[in-house]
Design a protein around this motif. Structure first.
Motif, PDB file in Angstrom:
ATOM      1  N   GLU A  63      -5.628  -8.650   1.591  1.00  0.00           N
ATOM      2  CA  GLU A  63      -4.311  -9.282   1.450  1.00  0.00           C
ATOM      3  C   GLU A  63      -3.236  -8.224   1.196  1.00  0.00           C
ATOM      4  O   GLU A  63      -2.142  -8.288   1.766  1.00  0.00           O
ATOM      5  CB  GLU A  63      -4.328 -10.322   0.334  1.00  0.00           C
ATOM      6  CG  GLU A  63      -3.008 -11.013   0.119  1.00  0.00           C
ATOM      7  CD  GLU A  63      -2.534 -11.854   1.306  1.00  0.00           C
ATOM      8  OE1 GLU A  63      -1.338 -12.195   1.328  1.00  0.00           O
ATOM      9  OE2 GLU A  63      -3.333 -12.159   2.215  1.00  0.00           O
ATOM     10  N   ARG A  66      -2.409  -6.491   4.429  1.00  0.00           N
ATOM     11  CA  ARG A  66      -1.534  -7.324   5.256  1.00  0.00           C
ATOM     12  C   ARG A  66      -0.088  -7.220   4.772  1.00  0.00           C
ATOM     13  O   ARG A  66       0.832  -7.015   5.564  1.00  0.00           O
ATOM     14  CB  ARG A  66      -1.998  -8.789   5.209  1.00  0.00           C
ATOM     15  CG  ARG A  66      -1.178  -9.705   6.116  1.00  0.00           C
ATOM     16  CD  ARG A  66      -1.508 -11.160   5.893  1.00  0.00           C
ATOM     17  NE  ARG A  66      -1.163 -11.625   4.554  1.00  0.00           N
ATOM     18  CZ  ARG A  66       0.082 -11.866   4.122  1.00  0.00           C
ATOM     19  NH1 ARG A  66       1.111 -11.656   4.918  1.00  0.00           N
ATOM     20  NH2 ARG A  66       0.296 -12.303   2.892  1.00  0.00           N
ATOM     21  N   ILE A  67       0.114  -7.309   3.469  1.00  0.00           N
ATOM     22  CA  ILE A  67       1.460  -7.222   2.895  1.00  0.00           C
ATOM     23  C   ILE A  67       2.086  -5.859   3.197  1.00  0.00           C
ATOM     24  O   ILE A  67       3.248  -5.772   3.606  1.00  0.00           O
ATOM     25  CB  ILE A  67       1.420  -7.487   1.373  1.00  0.00           C
ATOM     26  CG1 ILE A  67       1.079  -8.950   1.112  1.00  0.00           C
ATOM     27  CG2 ILE A  67       2.730  -7.081   0.704  1.00  0.00           C
ATOM     28  CD1 ILE A  67       0.716  -9.253  -0.330  1.00  0.00           C
ATOM     29  N   HIS A  68       1.326  -4.780   3.022  1.00  0.00           N
ATOM     30  CA  HIS A  68       1.852  -3.428   3.269  1.00  0.00           C
ATOM     31  C   HIS A  68       2.167  -3.197   4.740  1.00  0.00           C
ATOM     32  O   HIS A  68       3.114  -2.476   5.062  1.00  0.00           O
ATOM     33  CB  HIS A  68       0.870  -2.377   2.765  1.00  0.00           C
ATOM     34  CG  HIS A  68       1.006  -2.080   1.310  1.00  0.00           C
ATOM     35  ND1 HIS A  68       0.979  -3.054   0.339  1.00  0.00           N
ATOM     36  CD2 HIS A  68       1.171  -0.919   0.657  1.00  0.00           C
ATOM     37  CE1 HIS A  68       1.121  -2.498  -0.846  1.00  0.00           C
ATOM     38  NE2 HIS A  68       1.239  -1.208  -0.681  1.00  0.00           N
ATOM     39  N   LYS A  69       1.392  -3.789   5.617  1.00  0.00           N
ATOM     40  CA  LYS A  69       1.657  -3.615   7.048  1.00  0.00           C
ATOM     41  C   LYS A  69       2.869  -4.424   7.490  1.00  0.00           C
ATOM     42  O   LYS A  69       3.581  -4.017   8.403  1.00  0.00           O
ATOM     43  CB  LYS A  69       0.424  -3.970   7.871  1.00  0.00           C
ATOM     44  CG  LYS A  69      -0.635  -2.896   7.754  1.00  0.00           C
ATOM     45  CD  LYS A  69      -1.787  -3.144   8.682  1.00  0.00           C
ATOM     46  CE  LYS A  69      -2.761  -1.965   8.616  1.00  0.00           C
ATOM     47  NZ  LYS A  69      -3.862  -2.119   9.550  1.00  0.00           N
ATOM     48  N   GLU A  70       3.111  -5.577   6.842  1.00  0.00           N
ATOM     49  CA  GLU A  70       4.287  -6.373   7.156  1.00  0.00           C
ATOM     50  C   GLU A  70       5.562  -5.716   6.620  1.00  0.00           C
ATOM     51  O   GLU A  70       6.624  -5.878   7.189  1.00  0.00           O
ATOM     52  CB  GLU A  70       4.151  -7.775   6.571  1.00  0.00           C
ATOM     53  CG  GLU A  70       3.174  -8.635   7.310  1.00  0.00           C
ATOM     54  CD  GLU A  70       2.995 -10.014   6.686  1.00  0.00           C
ATOM     55  OE1 GLU A  70       3.630 -10.306   5.645  1.00  0.00           O
ATOM     56  OE2 GLU A  70       2.209 -10.810   7.239  1.00  0.00           O
ATOM     57  N   ASN A  71       5.439  -5.000   5.506  1.00  0.00           N
ATOM     58  CA  ASN A  71       6.582  -4.357   4.876  1.00  0.00           C
ATOM     59  C   ASN A  71       6.162  -2.958   4.415  1.00  0.00           C
ATOM     60  O   ASN A  71       5.869  -2.754   3.247  1.00  0.00           O
ATOM     61  CB  ASN A  71       7.084  -5.187   3.680  1.00  0.00           C
ATOM     62  CG  ASN A  71       8.337  -4.607   3.073  1.00  0.00           C
ATOM     63  OD1 ASN A  71       8.987  -3.753   3.659  1.00  0.00           O
ATOM     64  ND2 ASN A  71       8.657  -5.052   1.879  1.00  0.00           N
ATOM     65  N   PRO A  72       6.157  -1.977   5.334  1.00  0.00           N
ATOM     66  CA  PRO A  72       5.647  -0.643   4.990  1.00  0.00           C
ATOM     67  C   PRO A  72       6.549   0.192   4.094  1.00  0.00           C
ATOM     68  O   PRO A  72       6.161   1.264   3.661  1.00  0.00           O
ATOM     69  CB  PRO A  72       5.494   0.031   6.354  1.00  0.00           C
ATOM     70  CG  PRO A  72       6.441  -0.687   7.257  1.00  0.00           C
ATOM     71  CD  PRO A  72       6.537  -2.091   6.726  1.00  0.00           C
ATOM     72  N   GLN A  75       7.550   0.048  -2.315  1.00  0.00           N
ATOM     73  CA  GLN A  75       7.994  -1.058  -3.184  1.00  0.00           C
ATOM     74  C   GLN A  75       8.745  -0.533  -4.367  1.00  0.00           C
ATOM     75  O   GLN A  75       8.470   0.409  -4.947  1.00  0.00           O
ATOM     76  CB  GLN A  75       6.784  -1.873  -3.657  1.00  0.00           C
ATOM     77  CG  GLN A  75       6.006  -2.457  -2.508  1.00  0.00           C
ATOM     78  CD  GLN A  75       6.727  -3.577  -1.779  1.00  0.00           C
ATOM     79  OE1 GLN A  75       7.424  -4.352  -2.385  1.00  0.00           O
ATOM     80  NE2 GLN A  75       6.590  -3.617  -0.468  1.00  0.00           N
TER      81      GLN A  75
END
Length: 75
Positions: A63, A66-72, A75
């Motif tokens: 998960e 997926r989050i990191h690939k959607e918003n590279p 943070q």
């Protein structure tokens, strides 16, 4: 009485290989995970430890990937 149901853990190298991801990048993604997320450190004779994941930890890591690939962006 609490019964630990973890029967195996998988090293970050194994998980990176299984998921087809770069181990160093995966380490950066997983670095913020806690034991409650399914990550542990395994230590041998020397001072170096290796990050390892329970099955639950791998699910959480997927998960996070997926989050990191959607918003590279950092943070």
């Amino acid at each position: 009485m609490h019964v630990n149901k973890v029967h195996a853990v998988f090293t970050i190298g194994r998980v990176a290989n299984d998921l087809g991801e770069d181990e160093d990048w995966l380490w950066d993604v997983a670095n913020g995970m806690d034991t409650e997320d399914g990550v542990i450190w395994v230590y041998g004779i020397g001072d170096d430890g290796v990050m390892a994941f329970t099955d639950f930890g791998i699910e959480n890591l997927i998960e996070l990937i997926r989050i990191h690939k959607e918003n590279p962006e950092p943070q």
